[in-house]
Design a protein around this motif. Structure first.
Motif, PDB file in Angstrom:
ATOM      1  N   ALA A   5       1.009  -1.063  -0.398  1.00 56.76           N
ATOM      2  CA  ALA A   5       0.072   0.218   0.086  1.00 56.76           C
ATOM      3  C   ALA A   5       0.992   1.009   0.119  1.00 56.76           C
ATOM      4  N   ASN A   6       2.026   0.965   0.846  1.00 59.11           N
ATOM      5  CA  ASN A   6       2.824   2.417   1.051  1.00 59.11           C
ATOM      6  C   ASN A   6       3.327   2.620  -0.378  1.00 59.11           C
ATOM      7  N   TRP A   7       3.984   1.622  -1.319  1.00 62.82           N
ATOM      8  CA  TRP A   7       4.618   1.687  -2.593  1.00 62.82           C
ATOM      9  C   TRP A   7       3.787   2.012  -3.763  1.00 62.82           C
ATOM     10  N   ARG A   8       2.485   1.683  -3.274  1.00 65.50           N
ATOM     11  CA  ARG A   8       1.219   2.182  -4.374  1.00 65.50           C
ATOM     12  C   ARG A   8       1.537   4.017  -4.428  1.00 65.50           C
ATOM     13  N   VAL A   9       1.757   4.411  -3.146  1.00 68.55           N
ATOM     14  CA  VAL A   9       1.169   6.531  -2.637  1.00 68.55           C
ATOM     15  C   VAL A   9       2.784   6.689  -2.845  1.00 68.55           C
ATOM     16  N   GLY A  10       3.950   5.243  -3.195  1.00 71.47           N
ATOM     17  CA  GLY A  10       5.295   6.330  -3.530  1.00 71.47           C
ATOM     18  C   GLY A  10       5.995   6.694  -1.579  1.00 71.47           C
ATOM     19  N   ARG A  11       4.930   6.135  -0.760  1.00 73.57           N
ATOM     20  CA  ARG A  11       5.806   5.899   0.392  1.00 73.57           C
ATOM     21  C   ARG A  11       7.063   4.871   0.595  1.00 73.57           C
ATOM     22  N   ALA A  12       6.802   4.117  -0.426  1.00 74.61           N
ATOM     23  CA  ALA A  12       8.231   2.902  -0.228  1.00 74.61           C
ATOM     24  C   ALA A  12       8.554   1.886  -1.276  1.00 74.61           C
ATOM     25  N   SER A  13      10.012   1.800  -1.808  1.00 67.26           N
ATOM     26  CA  SER A  13      10.300   1.386  -2.565  1.00 67.26           C
ATOM     27  C   SER A  13      10.017   0.107  -3.011  1.00 67.26           C
ATOM     28  N   LEU A  14      10.573  -0.420  -4.258  1.00 67.17           N
ATOM     29  CA  LEU A  14       9.826  -1.638  -5.096  1.00 67.17           C
ATOM     30  C   LEU A  14      10.818  -2.581  -4.161  1.00 67.17           C
ATOM     31  N   LEU A  15      12.359  -2.082  -4.099  1.00 66.37           N
ATOM     32  CA  LEU A  15      12.862  -2.654  -2.992  1.00 66.37           C
ATOM     33  C   LEU A  15      12.450  -3.763  -1.659  1.00 66.37           C
TER      34      LEU A  15
END
Length: 491
Positions: A417-427
Motif C-alpha cells: 500500500a505504501n509503495w503504491r502511494v510512493g512511500r516505499a520502494s519496490l526494493l
C-alpha cells in the motif's frame, strides 16, 4: 496266556500314562512393568485408529495405500512365512498319529542250463519259480511325557507370531506410503515457494543493478543480489529433484506403473492433507494387546518355552507299539501270512551329555526371547511417548509460526500500500515479500512434521491392528500380564 495278558496290561498302562501332564515349564506371559499412564502430553481429538487413513479425506493417498497392500514383496514374504509355519505345525501334529507303510513285490527265480560238452552256456533256463510278497507295517509312539504336545504347542505359537509379523509389515508399509506421500505434497509446495522467492530476488537484482549503474549503490550489492537469486533458484531445482525421487519411491512401494502414480498424484500443486486428530486414550498396558510386533515377540517367547519341555522329554523312556502283517506265496507252496505285534520301551542310558546340552540350549533360547520381548515392549512405550512429545512440541511451534506468517503477510500488504502511494520502494516491497515467503516455508515445515509425527504415532500404537481370527484373538489375550509370579518365571 499269562504273557499275553501282561502285554495287554502294559499297553493299557502306557495309554493311561499318555494322558499325564507334559514335562517342562507351563508357559505364562511375563509380567512387565510399564507406566500406569502416558507421561507425555496428549494432543488432538479422540479418533478411531482403525479408520485413521480415511480421516485424511485424500483420494490419492487412499489409492496409493490400497495399491501398496496388493502385491508388496514384504507382505508376500510375510505371508509365505505364515504358510511355512502352518506346515511346520501340521508336521508336528503328525507325531500324534501312527505311521503305516505298505510294500509289495514279485520276483522270478531259476537256473541257467549249460550246453553239453562245449562248456558254453546256451541260455536255456530250468526250474523257474515265482514268489510274491505283500506287507503292512505300522508303528505308533505314545506321547508319554509330552514331547509331541510341546512340539505342537511351540509350532502353534510360532504360527501366531508369523501372523502378527504379517500385520506388523502391513502397518509399517501403510505408514511408509503415507509418509512418502506427505513428503511429496510438502516438497511440491516448498518448490513453489522457492520459485516465488527466486522471482522476487530476481526483481531485486534487477533494481539493484539499475541503482548500481546510476551510482546510487555499490556494484558489489548488485552482485550479491544476483548471487542470492541464483542460490534460491538452485534450491528450487534441488527441491524439484527431491520430489522426483519421492515419486520413484511411491512406484516401488505401490508396484504401480510410474505413469499411474503420476496420474494419481496429479500435475497440480495441492495442499497438505488435514486429518482429524488422534488422541491415545488407551493405557500403556493396553498397548501390549494392540501392537503386532509385541504380539509376535510374546508368541515367540511362548514357542521357545514349549521347546524346553520337548527337550526335557528326551530324558525319559519312550514307549511305542509296532506291528506288521505280510503275505507271501511262491510257486508250488501254500500262502503264508506271518504277523507280529508288540510294545517297545527305550530308555536313554548314556548320550555323552547331549540331552542335557539340548535342555540348556533351549533354556538359553527362552532367556534370549524373553529379553527380546522386554526390549520390544520398552521400545513400544518409548515410541509412543516420543511421538506424543514431538506432536505437542510441533503443535505449539505451529501456533507461533502461524502468528509469524500472518504478521509478515500483513506487513507485505502494508508495504504494498505504501509503495503504491510512493512511500516505499519496490526494493522494500520485494524484501517484505521474501520475508513472508520464508515464514510460509517455516509454517509448511512444521505442518509437514506434524503430519509425519501423527503417522509415527499411528504406527507406534499398532496401526489399529485388531484380531479377526480365533488364533489372533488368542494372541491378543495371551499378552496380558500373568496374575502372579516373577517376571518371565517358568513354572
Amino acid at each position: 496266556m499269562y504273557s499275553e495278558i501282561r502285554s495287554i496290561m502294559l499297553i493299557a498302562a502306557a495309554v493311561l500314562l499318555s494322558a499325564c501332564a507334559a514335562v517342562g515349564p507351563n508357559y505364562r506371559a511375563p509380567e512387565l512393568k510399564v507406566p500406569t499412564e502416558w507421561q507425555a502430553p496428549q494432543a488432538g481429538k479422540s479418533a478411531d485408529v482403525n479408520a485413521w487413513w480415511s480421516r485424511f479425506q485424500d483420494p490419492a493417498l487412499s489409492t496409493l495405500l490400497e495399491a501398496a497392500q496388493q502385491e508388496n514383496p514384504t507382505l508376500l514374504k510375510a505371508a509365505a512365512a505364515i504358510e511355512k509355519a502352518r506346515a511346520s505345525r501340521s508336521a508336528a501334529e503328525s507325531g500324534f498319529l501312527p505311521s503305516v507303510t505298505a510294500s509289495a513285490g514279485t520276483s522270478w527265480s531259476g537256473s541257467l542250463k549249460n550246453g553239453t560238452g562245449t562248456g558254453v552256456t546256451t541260455g536255456a533256463t530250468t526250474g523257474t519259480s515265482r514268489s510274491s510278497t505283500a506287507g503292512l507295517d505300522a508303528s505308533w509312539e505314545v506321547d508319554l511325557f509330552g514331547k509331541s504336545r510341546r512340539t505342537v504347542e511351540s509350532a502353534g505359537a510360532l504360527l501366531q507370531a508369523r501372523e502378527a509379523d504379517w500385520h506388523d509389515a502391513r502397518v509399517s508399509l501403510g505408514a511408509e506410503v503415507a509418509t512418502t506421500y506427505v513428503d511429496y505434497r510438502g516438497g511440491r509446495l516448498k518448490q513453489k515457494y522457492y520459485e516465488e522467492q527466486a522471482d522476487s530476488q530476481a526483481k531485486t537484482a534487477e533494481l539493484t543493478a539499475l541503482a548500481a549503474k546510476a551510482g546510487f549503490t555499490a556494484p558489489a550489492d548488485a552482485r550479491l543480489a544476483e548471487a542470492s537469486a541464483a542460490s534460491t533458484r538452485s534450491t528450487a531445482l534441488a527441491q524439484q529433484g527431491e520430489c522426483e525421487l519421492l515419486v520413484k519411491s511411491l512406484v516401488a512401494l505401490t508396484g504401480l506403473p510410474e505413469a499411474s502414480v503420476r496420474q494419481t498424484l496429479g500435475a497440480d500443486i495441492r495442499a497438505l492433507p488435514v486429518p482429524d486428530g488422534l488422541k491415545v486414550t488407551a493405557l500403556p498396558a493396553d498397548l501390549l494387546r494392540q501392537r503386532p510386533d509385541i504380539v509376535s515377540a510374546e508368541r515367540t517367547l511362548a514357542s521357545t518355552s514349549a521347546l524346553i519341555g520337548a527337550a526335557e522329554a528326551e530324558k525319559y523312556p519312550s514307549f511305542s507299539l509296532s506291528g506288521s502283517v505280510g503275505l507271501s506265496a511262491a510257486t508250488g507252496t501254500s500262502l503264508l501270512a506271518p504277523w507280529s505285534f508288540g510294545p517297545t520301551v527305550s530308555l536313554p542310558l548314556f548320550d555323552g551329555g547331549k540331552i542335557a546340552a539340548d535342555i540348556k540350549g533351549a533354556r538359553a533360547d527362552y532367556a534370549a526371547a524373553r529379553a527380546g520381548y522386554q526390549q520390544v515392549v520398552r521400545d513400544a512405550v518409548k515410541e509412543v511417548e516420543q511421538a506424543l512429545v514431538r506432536l505437542d512440541s510441533v503443535a505449539r511451534q505451529e501456533e507461533e509460526a502461524k502468528k509469524s506468517a500472518a504478521g509478515y503477510r500483513a506487513y507485505v500488504s502494508a508495504t504494498e500500500a505504501n509503495w503504491r502511494v510512493g512511500r516505499a520502494s519496490l526494493l522494500d516491497l520485494e524484501t517484505a515479500r521474501r520475508s513472508a515467503i520464508g515464514a510460509e516455508v517455516t509454517l509448511l515445515d512444521l505442518q509437514q512434521s506434524r503430519l509425519e509425527y501423527w503417522i509415527a504415532l499411528y504406527k507406534a500404537v499398532g496401526g489399529g491392528w485388531k484380531s479377526t481370527s480365533g488364533e489372533a484373538t488368542r494372541m491378543a489375550q495371551t499378552v496380558s500380564p500373568a496374575p502372579a509370579g516373577k517376571e518371565g518365571e517358568l513354572k
